[in-house]
Enzyme design. Structure first.
Site, PDB file in Angstrom:
ATOM      1  N   CYS A  65      12.825   5.109  -7.097  1.00 18.24           N
ATOM      2  CA  CYS A  65      11.561   5.002  -7.824  1.00 18.24           C
ATOM      3  C   CYS A  65      10.700   6.189  -7.397  1.00 18.24           C
ATOM      4  O   CYS A  65      11.230   7.156  -6.850  1.00 18.24           O
ATOM      5  CB  CYS A  65      10.892   3.644  -7.599  1.00 18.24           C
ATOM      6  SG  CYS A  65      10.304   3.282  -5.934  1.00 18.24           S
ATOM      7  N   GLY A  66       9.413   6.145  -7.644  1.00 15.80           N
ATOM      8  CA  GLY A  66       8.567   7.289  -7.304  1.00 15.80           C
ATOM      9  C   GLY A  66       8.575   7.615  -5.828  1.00 15.80           C
ATOM     10  O   GLY A  66       8.821   8.749  -5.431  1.00 15.80           O
ATOM     11  N   GLY A  68      10.041   5.149  -3.445  1.00 11.89           N
ATOM     12  CA  GLY A  68      11.028   4.292  -2.802  1.00 11.89           C
ATOM     13  C   GLY A  68      10.416   3.027  -2.242  1.00 11.89           C
ATOM     14  O   GLY A  68      11.098   2.044  -1.993  1.00 11.89           O
ATOM     15  N   GLY A  70       8.043   0.789  -3.552  1.00  8.68           N
ATOM     16  CA  GLY A  70       7.992  -0.375  -4.444  1.00  8.68           C
ATOM     17  C   GLY A  70       9.344  -1.040  -4.586  1.00  8.68           C
ATOM     18  O   GLY A  70       9.463  -2.277  -4.496  1.00  8.68           O
TER      19      GLY A  70
END
Length: 157
Positions: A65-66, A68, A70
């Protein structure tokens, strides 16, 4: 090894590198998306990826993800999953060796394609230690998971 891979829209560009690298290393890869840069909620894909690990369809998983973070939080909500953000080589292997991590989370806005390949290699070559101290600690994590799984969190408004 069978690897489940997933990510949200922020992780999409790096996820393609992850899938290619895993195949290059000789692993069997199942890609759970996202498959483009359109917004998607990371908990949805994290849930699918982790279900593959829990069912035995995948040996380990990688979430992108952006940052890591979340995906790591979402993955760690699932009993039986131990996820870690890994942005350095030492953490990528040590999390498996000491903590029996089965999901590596990385941030596409934090690391690039060269580093992610090295992280993947380190994570996937690592094996959980046979040392009693690490086994004992992971069993304590499992016990915590059992103990707290029936509690309902307070709702914040």
């Amino acid at each position: 090894m069978r690897i489940a891979v997933g990510g949200d829209h922020a992780g999409y560009p790096l996820k393609e590198t992850v899938v290619s690298a895993l195949k290059k290393f000789g692993h069997e890869v199942t890609d759970y998306g996202s498959f483009d840069s359109n917004p998607v909620d990371f908990p949805d894909i994290t849930s699918e990826v982790c279900a593959a690990v829990l069912s035995g369809e995948a040996d380990r998983a990688v979430m992108v993800c952006g940052t890591g973070v979340g995906a790591c939080i979402a993955a760690n909500k699932i009993p039986g999953i131990r996820a870690s953000v890994c942005h350095d080589i030492y953490s990528a292997h040590q999390c498996v060796e000491h903590d029996d991590v089965n999901v590596m989370c990385v941030g596409a806005q934090i690391i690039g394609p060269v580093i992610v390949e090295e992280l993947l290699e380190s994570f996937l070559k690592a094996e959980f230690s046979t040392k009693e101290e690490f086994r004992r600690r992971v069993e304590k994590l499992n016990e915590m998971e059992r103990q707290y799984s029936s509690l309902k969190p307070a709702v914040s408004e």
